[in-house]
Design a protein around this motif. Sequence first.
Motif, PDB file in Angstrom:
ATOM      1  N   ASP A  64      60.937  32.063 -17.498  1.00 51.56           N
ATOM      2  CA  ASP A  64      61.139  33.086 -18.041  1.00 51.56           C
ATOM      3  C   ASP A  64      59.533  33.242 -18.542  1.00 51.56           C
ATOM      4  O   ASP A  64      58.620  34.429 -18.518  1.00 51.56           O
ATOM      5  CB  ASP A  64      62.078  33.653 -18.950  1.00 51.56           C
ATOM      6  N   CYS A  66      56.605  32.439 -18.502  1.00 53.53           N
ATOM      7  CA  CYS A  66      55.368  32.179 -17.492  1.00 53.53           C
ATOM      8  C   CYS A  66      55.330  34.000 -16.715  1.00 53.53           C
ATOM      9  O   CYS A  66      54.826  34.320 -16.337  1.00 53.53           O
ATOM     10  CB  CYS A  66      55.193  30.863 -16.672  1.00 53.53           C
ATOM     11  N   LYS A  67      56.602  33.867 -16.629  1.00 55.17           N
ATOM     12  CA  LYS A  67      56.961  35.334 -15.335  1.00 55.17           C
ATOM     13  C   LYS A  67      55.954  36.612 -16.494  1.00 55.17           C
ATOM     14  O   LYS A  67      55.669  37.535 -15.782  1.00 55.17           O
ATOM     15  CB  LYS A  67      57.856  35.482 -15.354  1.00 55.17           C
ATOM     16  N   GLN A  68      56.688  36.548 -17.654  1.00 57.46           N
ATOM     17  CA  GLN A  68      56.488  37.473 -18.525  1.00 57.46           C
ATOM     18  C   GLN A  68      54.423  37.634 -18.643  1.00 57.46           C
ATOM     19  O   GLN A  68      53.849  38.671 -18.404  1.00 57.46           O
ATOM     20  CB  GLN A  68      57.262  37.646 -20.184  1.00 57.46           C
ATOM     21  N   MET A  70      52.125  36.721 -17.388  1.00 56.09           N
ATOM     22  CA  MET A  70      51.635  36.897 -16.291  1.00 56.09           C
ATOM     23  C   MET A  70      51.741  38.544 -15.499  1.00 56.09           C
ATOM     24  O   MET A  70      50.569  38.996 -15.189  1.00 56.09           O
ATOM     25  CB  MET A  70      51.788  35.901 -14.580  1.00 56.09           C
ATOM     26  N   LYS A  71      52.566  38.823 -15.548  1.00 55.20           N
ATOM     27  CA  LYS A  71      52.847  40.658 -16.015  1.00 55.20           C
ATOM     28  C   LYS A  71      52.080  41.161 -17.445  1.00 55.20           C
ATOM     29  O   LYS A  71      51.025  42.106 -16.119  1.00 55.20           O
ATOM     30  CB  LYS A  71      54.162  40.870 -16.563  1.00 55.20           C
ATOM     31  N   ASN A  96      56.825  31.105 -10.392  1.00 55.57           N
ATOM     32  CA  ASN A  96      57.019  32.578 -11.378  1.00 55.57           C
ATOM     33  C   ASN A  96      55.080  32.614 -12.420  1.00 55.57           C
ATOM     34  O   ASN A  96      54.929  33.143 -12.598  1.00 55.57           O
ATOM     35  CB  ASN A  96      56.843  32.165 -12.698  1.00 55.57           C
ATOM     36  N   GLY A  97      54.629  32.081 -10.876  1.00 53.22           N
ATOM     37  CA  GLY A  97      52.438  32.192 -11.374  1.00 53.22           C
ATOM     38  C   GLY A  97      51.806  31.392 -12.164  1.00 53.22           C
ATOM     39  O   GLY A  97      50.541  31.091 -12.220  1.00 53.22           O
ATOM     40  N   TYR A 210      69.878  33.569 -11.474  1.00 59.22           N
ATOM     41  CA  TYR A 210      69.378  33.261 -10.437  1.00 59.22           C
ATOM     42  C   TYR A 210      71.107  32.973  -9.625  1.00 59.22           C
ATOM     43  O   TYR A 210      71.066  32.153  -8.679  1.00 59.22           O
ATOM     44  CB  TYR A 210      68.476  31.875 -10.824  1.00 59.22           C
TER      45      TYR A 210
END
Length: 214
Positions: A64, A66-68, A70-71, A96-97, A210
Motif C-alpha cells: 500500500d 508503494c501505491k501511495q 507513487m502518487k 503498484n509501481g 482486493y
Amino acid sequence: MIKVFIVDDHKMVIEGFRLLLKDETGIEVVGHEFNAEAALDSISEATPNVILLDINMPGMNGIDACKQLMKMMPAVKIIAITMHKESSLIKMMLGNGAKGYVLKNAGKEELIEAIETVYKGKMYLDDISNEIVINTMTNSKKSSQYNTLFPKLSRREKEVLQLILDEHTTQEIADKLFISFGTVETHRRNMLIKTGTRNTAGLVRVALEYELHK
C-alpha cells in the motif's frame, strides 16, 4: 548523485544498508523511517531518487505504501526489499509501481546494481525473483488469472479467510471446518505472508479491498 531513502521497521537492516552504501561514490543515503506512515509524512523533504521499501511492516504495509508513494512522487524509483519470495507479492509490488525487487540477503554489489539500474529507469529483479516471475508466467499462460496482481489463496485458505471476515475466533473456525486450532493458525500465517500483512487486521483490510475471499 543518486539519493536513497530507506523504509524498514528493523534498525539493523537500515544500519546494514547504510554501511553497505557508505563509501559508494555516486550514492548518498538521505534519510530513513521505521514505518510507512512516517515515510509518507517526511520523505518529500528528502527528495530521494530511489526508495528501498520493506514489504512487511507494522501499520501500513509496503504494498500500500508503494501505491501511495507513487502518487506523491511519480518520478521516484522504488525497490522492494524483503525476505519473502512469494510470487504474488512480487506482482503486487510491481503492479503498484515498484521498479525493483531484491531479497534482504543481497550483497553490496547486487544492491548497488539494483539502485543504479532503477535510477536509469530500468527494471531490476534479483535472480530468485526473476525466476519466480518467469515460472509463474509460464505456468499461468492458460489461466484467467494470468495478469492478476492479487495473491492466489487455496480453497481452504479462502474458507478460513471468510470465517475470519465473519468475526469467528480461531477455535470456532477450527470447529466449523473440522480442523485443529494449529492448522487454522498455519493458514492464517500463510495468508499474512502471501498478502504482505503483519496481523489479522491488515489481512482483513487487504482481503476486503482486493476481494481475496471470493
